[in-house]
Design a protein around this motif. Sequence first.
Motif, PDB file in Angstrom:
ATOM      1  N   LYS A  95       0.828  -1.211   0.000  1.00  0.00           N
ATOM      2  CA  LYS A  95       0.000   0.000   0.000  1.00  0.00           C
ATOM      3  C   LYS A  95       0.861   1.259   0.000  1.00  0.00           C
ATOM      4  CE  LYS A  95      -3.773  -2.263   2.488  1.00  0.00           C
ATOM      5  NZ  LYS A  95      -4.569  -2.282   3.743  1.00  0.00           N
ATOM      6  N   GLN A  96       2.157   1.103   0.299  1.00  0.00           N
ATOM      7  CA  GLN A  96       3.056   2.256   0.366  1.00  0.00           C
ATOM      8  C   GLN A  96       3.803   2.501  -0.946  1.00  0.00           C
ATOM      9  OE1 GLN A  96       5.554   0.952   3.585  1.00  0.00           O
ATOM     10  NE2 GLN A  96       4.172   1.697   5.178  1.00  0.00           N
ATOM     11  N   LEU A  97       3.495   1.729  -1.976  1.00  0.00           N
ATOM     12  CA  LEU A  97       4.193   1.925  -3.249  1.00  0.00           C
ATOM     13  C   LEU A  97       4.061   3.366  -3.712  1.00  0.00           C
ATOM     14  CD1 LEU A  97       3.327  -1.227  -5.414  1.00  0.00           C
ATOM     15  CD2 LEU A  97       5.475  -0.693  -4.276  1.00  0.00           C
ATOM     16  N   GLU A 103       5.790 -10.741  -4.601  1.00  0.00           N
ATOM     17  CA  GLU A 103       4.700 -11.117  -5.499  1.00  0.00           C
ATOM     18  C   GLU A 103       3.713  -9.967  -5.660  1.00  0.00           C
ATOM     19  OE1 GLU A 103       3.010 -14.670  -3.921  1.00  0.00           O
ATOM     20  OE2 GLU A 103       4.663 -15.949  -4.597  1.00  0.00           O
ATOM     21  N   ASN A 104       3.402  -9.297  -4.547  1.00  0.00           N
ATOM     22  CA  ASN A 104       2.485  -8.157  -4.621  1.00  0.00           C
ATOM     23  C   ASN A 104       3.078  -7.027  -5.442  1.00  0.00           C
ATOM     24  OD1 ASN A 104       0.510  -9.404  -3.104  1.00  0.00           O
ATOM     25  ND2 ASN A 104       1.130  -8.468  -1.173  1.00  0.00           N
ATOM     26  N   TYR A 105       4.394  -6.839  -5.304  1.00  0.00           N
ATOM     27  CA  TYR A 105       5.045  -5.796  -6.102  1.00  0.00           C
ATOM     28  C   TYR A 105       4.920  -6.096  -7.600  1.00  0.00           C
ATOM     29  CZ  TYR A 105       8.634  -3.321  -8.645  1.00  0.00           C
ATOM     30  OH  TYR A 105       9.282  -2.572  -9.602  1.00  0.00           O
ATOM     31  N   PHE A 106       5.243  -7.311  -7.989  1.00  0.00           N
ATOM     32  CA  PHE A 106       5.182  -7.672  -9.405  1.00  0.00           C
ATOM     33  C   PHE A 106       3.774  -7.503  -9.966  1.00  0.00           C
ATOM     34  CE2 PHE A 106       8.999 -10.580  -8.646  1.00  0.00           C
ATOM     35  CZ  PHE A 106       9.879  -9.705  -9.266  1.00  0.00           C
ATOM     36  N   SER A 107       2.771  -7.824  -9.178  1.00  0.00           N
ATOM     37  CA  SER A 107       1.396  -7.732  -9.667  1.00  0.00           C
ATOM     38  C   SER A 107       0.840  -6.315  -9.604  1.00  0.00           C
ATOM     39  CB  SER A 107       0.486  -8.673  -8.886  1.00  0.00           C
ATOM     40  OG  SER A 107       0.436  -8.319  -7.516  1.00  0.00           O
ATOM     41  N   ALA A 108       1.371  -5.492  -8.684  1.00  0.00           N
ATOM     42  CA  ALA A 108       0.810  -4.153  -8.472  1.00  0.00           C
ATOM     43  C   ALA A 108       1.529  -3.051  -9.245  1.00  0.00           C
ATOM     44  CB  ALA A 108       0.822  -3.812  -6.986  1.00  0.00           C
ATOM     45  N   SER A 109       2.811  -3.254  -9.544  1.00  0.00           N
ATOM     46  CA  SER A 109       3.555  -2.183 -10.209  1.00  0.00           C
ATOM     47  C   SER A 109       2.994  -1.921 -11.601  1.00  0.00           C
ATOM     48  CB  SER A 109       5.037  -2.551 -10.330  1.00  0.00           C
ATOM     49  OG  SER A 109       5.719  -1.563 -11.084  1.00  0.00           O
ATOM     50  N   LYS A 110       2.721  -0.673 -11.880  1.00  0.00           N
ATOM     51  CA  LYS A 110       2.195  -0.283 -13.185  1.00  0.00           C
ATOM     52  C   LYS A 110       3.298   0.181 -14.132  1.00  0.00           C
ATOM     53  CE  LYS A 110      -1.980  -0.875 -11.632  1.00  0.00           C
ATOM     54  NZ  LYS A 110      -2.749  -2.073 -12.031  1.00  0.00           N
ATOM     55  N   LEU A 117      15.339   2.537  -9.843  1.00  0.00           N
ATOM     56  CA  LEU A 117      15.847   1.193  -9.566  1.00  0.00           C
ATOM     57  C   LEU A 117      15.135   0.724  -8.308  1.00  0.00           C
ATOM     58  CD1 LEU A 117      19.745   1.376  -9.986  1.00  0.00           C
ATOM     59  CD2 LEU A 117      18.138   0.115 -11.429  1.00  0.00           C
ATOM     60  N   VAL A 118      14.600  -0.484  -8.342  1.00  0.00           N
ATOM     61  CA  VAL A 118      13.894  -1.022  -7.184  1.00  0.00           C
ATOM     62  C   VAL A 118      14.620  -2.282  -6.717  1.00  0.00           C
ATOM     63  CG1 VAL A 118      11.701  -1.795  -6.248  1.00  0.00           C
ATOM     64  CG2 VAL A 118      11.732  -0.136  -8.129  1.00  0.00           C
ATOM     65  N   ASP A 119      15.243  -2.201  -5.549  1.00  0.00           N
ATOM     66  CA  ASP A 119      15.982  -3.313  -4.966  1.00  0.00           C
ATOM     67  C   ASP A 119      15.006  -4.162  -4.164  1.00  0.00           C
ATOM     68  OD1 ASP A 119      17.933  -4.995  -4.019  1.00  0.00           O
ATOM     69  OD2 ASP A 119      18.726  -3.576  -2.554  1.00  0.00           O
ATOM     70  N   LEU A 120      14.779  -5.401  -4.622  1.00  0.00           N
ATOM     71  CA  LEU A 120      13.825  -6.287  -3.970  1.00  0.00           C
ATOM     72  C   LEU A 120      14.496  -7.076  -2.842  1.00  0.00           C
ATOM     73  CD1 LEU A 120      12.053  -7.713  -7.152  1.00  0.00           C
ATOM     74  CD2 LEU A 120      11.456  -5.687  -5.831  1.00  0.00           C
TER      75      LEU A 120
END
Length: 200
Positions: A16-18, A97-104, A73-76
Motif C-alpha cells: 500500500k506504500q508503493l 509477489e504483490n510488487y510484481f502484480s501491483a507495479s504499473k 531502480l527497485v531493490d527487492l
Amino acid sequence: MVIKQVQFITSVGDIKQLPVNEMPEIAIAGRSNVGKSSFINYITNNSKLAYTSKTPGRTRLLNYYLCNNEFNLVDLPGYGFAKVPRQELDKWRILMENYFSASKSLKLVFVLIDVRRDPNNDDITLVNYLHHYAIPFTIVVTKSDKLSKMQVNKRLINITSVLGAGRDNAVIMSALKKIGKDEILAEIYKALTIGEIVNF
C-alpha cells in the motif's frame, strides 16, 4: 546510457506504500548475498549508495533509487536465506509477489545469480513467474572475478540452461573487475525505450 544522478527515495514494507507515480521501474532480484547492493553501486557509480554486507538477508524492504530523474531502480528483498524465520521469508515472498502484480511501471527485472552457485528452486520459481506473466528479465551472473574466464563461460551455459534462458539474455558481471556495466546499462536503455508491460 550513463547514470549521472542517483538518489535514494524510499523504502517500502507494505504494498500500500508503493510510490504513486508513473516513473518507469527497473527491478533487481536475487537470493540473499548474491551481490544486489554491489550491482546497484557499480552501475550508478556510487560506492556508498546501497549498503553492502557479508551478512545475508539485509534487504527486507523494497528500496527505491531515482536515476537521472528518469527511472527508479527497485531493490527487492533477497530470498532464500535459511537463517531467517519462515514467517519472515513468507513476508518477503508475499511483498515481492504483490510488487510484481501491483507495479504499473515495471519495465525489466534483473535476476542476479552468483556464478559459483547453481540456480535453486527459488531462482527457478522466480524466472518461471516472470515467464508466465511476460515480464521482461535479464539474467546477471555476478562475482565473475571469483573464477577463471573459462570456468565463468561454462557456468554461464549451465545457469542459463537450468533457468531456461538464452545466452543472449544473460550478462556476466564483476563489480570488482569492472565487467558488465555497459551491457547492463544497454539493457536498461532498451527496456526504457520499447513497449509497455502487460500487467496482470
